[in-house]
Design a protein around this motif. Structure first.
Motif, PDB file in Angstrom:
ATOM      1  N   LYS A 100     -40.657 -26.573  10.021  1.00 47.89           N
ATOM      2  CA  LYS A 100     -42.259 -26.560  10.278  1.00 47.89           C
ATOM      3  C   LYS A 100     -41.859 -27.551  11.243  1.00 47.89           C
ATOM      4  O   LYS A 100     -41.841 -28.724  10.829  1.00 47.89           O
ATOM      5  CB  LYS A 100     -42.505 -26.359   9.130  1.00 47.89           C
ATOM      6  CG  LYS A 100     -43.088 -25.671   8.300  1.00 47.89           C
ATOM      7  CD  LYS A 100     -42.960 -25.591   6.949  1.00 47.89           C
ATOM      8  CE  LYS A 100     -42.673 -25.290   5.425  1.00 47.89           C
ATOM      9  NZ  LYS A 100     -42.388 -25.792   4.722  1.00 47.89           N
ATOM     10  N   LYS A 102     -36.112 -16.583  -1.294  1.00 52.84           N
ATOM     11  CA  LYS A 102     -37.012 -16.116  -1.591  1.00 52.84           C
ATOM     12  C   LYS A 102     -36.473 -14.580  -1.279  1.00 52.84           C
ATOM     13  O   LYS A 102     -37.458 -13.221  -1.198  1.00 52.84           O
ATOM     14  CB  LYS A 102     -38.131 -16.634  -0.157  1.00 52.84           C
ATOM     15  CG  LYS A 102     -38.900 -17.794  -0.948  1.00 52.84           C
ATOM     16  CD  LYS A 102     -39.190 -18.928  -0.028  1.00 52.84           C
ATOM     17  CE  LYS A 102     -40.445 -18.345   0.919  1.00 52.84           C
ATOM     18  NZ  LYS A 102     -40.621 -19.063   2.152  1.00 52.84           N
ATOM     19  N   GLN A 112     -33.910 -22.511   5.872  1.00 50.47           N
ATOM     20  CA  GLN A 112     -35.168 -23.364   5.813  1.00 50.47           C
ATOM     21  C   GLN A 112     -36.502 -23.175   6.993  1.00 50.47           C
ATOM     22  O   GLN A 112     -35.179 -23.956   7.752  1.00 50.47           O
ATOM     23  CB  GLN A 112     -35.199 -24.601   5.080  1.00 50.47           C
ATOM     24  CG  GLN A 112     -36.447 -24.885   5.006  1.00 50.47           C
ATOM     25  CD  GLN A 112     -36.033 -26.529   3.972  1.00 50.47           C
ATOM     26  OE1 GLN A 112     -35.648 -26.934   3.369  1.00 50.47           O
ATOM     27  NE2 GLN A 112     -37.146 -27.048   5.055  1.00 50.47           N
ATOM     28  N   GLU A 170     -36.840 -22.158  -0.068  1.00 49.60           N
ATOM     29  CA  GLU A 170     -38.168 -22.968   0.607  1.00 49.60           C
ATOM     30  C   GLU A 170     -38.163 -24.591   0.864  1.00 49.60           C
ATOM     31  O   GLU A 170     -38.277 -25.107   1.621  1.00 49.60           O
ATOM     32  CB  GLU A 170     -39.395 -23.113  -0.626  1.00 49.60           C
ATOM     33  CG  GLU A 170     -40.510 -23.203  -0.821  1.00 49.60           C
ATOM     34  CD  GLU A 170     -41.208 -22.714   0.203  1.00 49.60           C
ATOM     35  OE1 GLU A 170     -40.954 -22.110   0.270  1.00 49.60           O
ATOM     36  OE2 GLU A 170     -42.532 -23.263   0.781  1.00 49.60           O
ATOM     37  N   ASP A 171     -37.019 -25.113  -0.084  1.00 48.54           N
ATOM     38  CA  ASP A 171     -36.997 -26.708  -0.143  1.00 48.54           C
ATOM     39  C   ASP A 171     -35.178 -26.413   0.200  1.00 48.54           C
ATOM     40  O   ASP A 171     -34.370 -26.188  -1.004  1.00 48.54           O
ATOM     41  CB  ASP A 171     -37.838 -27.153  -1.148  1.00 48.54           C
ATOM     42  CG  ASP A 171     -36.710 -28.564  -1.457  1.00 48.54           C
ATOM     43  OD1 ASP A 171     -35.657 -29.196  -0.512  1.00 48.54           O
ATOM     44  OD2 ASP A 171     -37.462 -29.873  -1.610  1.00 48.54           O
ATOM     45  N   ILE A 172     -34.547 -26.423   1.096  1.00 48.56           N
ATOM     46  CA  ILE A 172     -32.518 -26.526   0.662  1.00 48.56           C
ATOM     47  C   ILE A 172     -32.012 -27.136   0.364  1.00 48.56           C
ATOM     48  O   ILE A 172     -31.017 -27.124  -0.180  1.00 48.56           O
ATOM     49  CB  ILE A 172     -32.151 -26.140   2.440  1.00 48.56           C
ATOM     50  CG1 ILE A 172     -30.855 -25.931   2.609  1.00 48.56           C
ATOM     51  CG2 ILE A 172     -32.910 -27.417   3.380  1.00 48.56           C
ATOM     52  CD1 ILE A 172     -30.801 -25.354   3.487  1.00 48.56           C
ATOM     53  N   GLU A 173     -32.545 -29.282   0.260  1.00 46.96           N
ATOM     54  CA  GLU A 173     -31.994 -29.867  -0.274  1.00 46.96           C
ATOM     55  C   GLU A 173     -31.602 -29.285  -1.671  1.00 46.96           C
ATOM     56  O   GLU A 173     -31.222 -29.846  -2.776  1.00 46.96           O
ATOM     57  CB  GLU A 173     -32.595 -30.869   0.152  1.00 46.96           C
ATOM     58  CG  GLU A 173     -32.481 -31.238   1.427  1.00 46.96           C
ATOM     59  CD  GLU A 173     -32.382 -32.718   1.930  1.00 46.96           C
ATOM     60  OE1 GLU A 173     -31.630 -33.397   1.203  1.00 46.96           O
ATOM     61  OE2 GLU A 173     -32.260 -32.976   2.523  1.00 46.96           O
ATOM     62  N   ALA A 174     -33.463 -28.941  -1.991  1.00 46.97           N
ATOM     63  CA  ALA A 174     -32.908 -28.808  -3.429  1.00 46.97           C
ATOM     64  C   ALA A 174     -32.362 -27.822  -4.035  1.00 46.97           C
ATOM     65  O   ALA A 174     -31.417 -27.577  -5.055  1.00 46.97           O
ATOM     66  CB  ALA A 174     -34.519 -28.793  -4.146  1.00 46.97           C
ATOM     67  N   GLU A 175     -32.076 -26.839  -3.187  1.00 47.80           N
ATOM     68  CA  GLU A 175     -31.526 -25.199  -3.573  1.00 47.80           C
ATOM     69  C   GLU A 175     -29.854 -25.980  -3.690  1.00 47.80           C
ATOM     70  O   GLU A 175     -28.931 -25.665  -3.892  1.00 47.80           O
ATOM     71  CB  GLU A 175     -31.825 -24.183  -2.612  1.00 47.80           C
ATOM     72  CG  GLU A 175     -31.318 -22.904  -3.231  1.00 47.80           C
ATOM     73  CD  GLU A 175     -31.536 -22.134  -3.893  1.00 47.80           C
ATOM     74  OE1 GLU A 175     -31.207 -21.308  -5.063  1.00 47.80           O
ATOM     75  OE2 GLU A 175     -32.936 -23.492  -4.657  1.00 47.80           O
ATOM     76  N   LYS A 218     -33.764 -23.629  12.107  1.00 47.75           N
ATOM     77  CA  LYS A 218     -33.500 -23.274  10.886  1.00 47.75           C
ATOM     78  C   LYS A 218     -33.189 -24.103  10.208  1.00 47.75           C
ATOM     79  O   LYS A 218     -31.760 -24.375  11.432  1.00 47.75           O
ATOM     80  CB  LYS A 218     -32.738 -21.568  10.244  1.00 47.75           C
ATOM     81  CG  LYS A 218     -34.158 -20.875  10.242  1.00 47.75           C
ATOM     82  CD  LYS A 218     -34.355 -20.477   9.281  1.00 47.75           C
ATOM     83  CE  LYS A 218     -34.980 -18.850   9.202  1.00 47.75           C
ATOM     84  NZ  LYS A 218     -36.665 -18.931  10.435  1.00 47.75           N
ATOM     85  N   GLU A 269     -28.696 -29.294  -4.301  1.00 47.15           N
ATOM     86  CA  GLU A 269     -28.530 -29.189  -5.394  1.00 47.15           C
ATOM     87  C   GLU A 269     -27.955 -28.731  -6.443  1.00 47.15           C
ATOM     88  O   GLU A 269     -26.971 -28.756  -7.253  1.00 47.15           O
ATOM     89  CB  GLU A 269     -29.446 -30.635  -5.399  1.00 47.15           C
ATOM     90  CG  GLU A 269     -28.936 -31.980  -6.025  1.00 47.15           C
ATOM     91  CD  GLU A 269     -28.012 -32.297  -6.357  1.00 47.15           C
ATOM     92  OE1 GLU A 269     -27.884 -32.240  -4.950  1.00 47.15           O
ATOM     93  OE2 GLU A 269     -27.767 -32.630  -7.256  1.00 47.15           O
TER      94      GLU A 269
END
Lengths: 136, 136
Positions: B133, B2, B130, B83-88, B111, B90
């Motif tokens: 939250k 981002k 990330q 936004e989504d560290i696991e997806a990034e 983070k 991968e």
């Protein structure tokens, strides 16, 4: 200093650098621009409010060629966006920073730029940049 | 990715680094945080949408102590907000990047982070981060 305008990254080969950073950033570079006075060729990627600028050498005596020889590929500088480059240069001079150019000079991407000597800035090559406003 | 969340800069002495970067950035650092697991102490400056993170070593075998020995003070890494560290992670694994940790780990500043090996990323130590939250 308003934000990190861009991070400059020195690469040996601009095409290979573009391919690699396209994969890393998940998007394509959007422009290539040569700065003949600096003997560099640049390629830009957008990243939200910031940019990544790849820097390739266009001559053996380019500052980028010298950097690559000494340090290898990697981060070359941080550029901060400023509103008024002359005022910021004056402020930094008074704070004891050594500037690499006396007056703002024309850089890539329609900017007036000035570099701060890394020896006075914690080993970081800092660029100030101000967008050149077109005259009405 | 981002935006550039922060730039990490290795310093020999955190107090001296704070004083220098306060002058450079024209503002005070707003927090200091130790990451015991990484043997680093960090100091943060806001810069518009981005941050500057100074990194000091808290032990002789800290990664920052090793960096300072090899390269001296200067830019240590770029951190990108995701936004989504696991997806990034991968996505980057599939693109051929080597990750330095298999799973996201807890970093400074609330983070989840993962580092990408500089040998696979053009000589640049890249951090993904990330924001954690808080659960409602």
């Amino acid at each position: 200093m308003k934000k990190i305008e861009h991070i400059g990254i020195a690469v040996k080969d601009l095409d290979a650098g573009n391919a690699l950073f396209e994969k890393l950033l998940g998007k394509k570079h959007y422009k290539t621009e040569e700065v003949a006075s600096e003997k560099v060729i640049t390629s830009f990627f957008k990243n939200g409010p910031n940019k990544i600028e790849l820097l390739g050498a266009t001559a053996p005596d380019s500052p980028i060629a010298k950097f690559l020889e000494k340090r290898g590929e990697g981060i070359h500088h941080i550029a901060f966006e400023v509103e008024d480059i002359e005022a910021e240069m004056e402020r930094l001079r008074e704070e004891g920073f050594r500037l690499l150019n006396e007056k703002p000079k024309k850089g890539a991407d329609n900017k007036l730029v000035c570099f701060v000597h890394p020896k006075t800035a914690g080993g970081v090559l800092v660029e100030l940049c101000q967008t050149i406003k077109s005259e009405a």
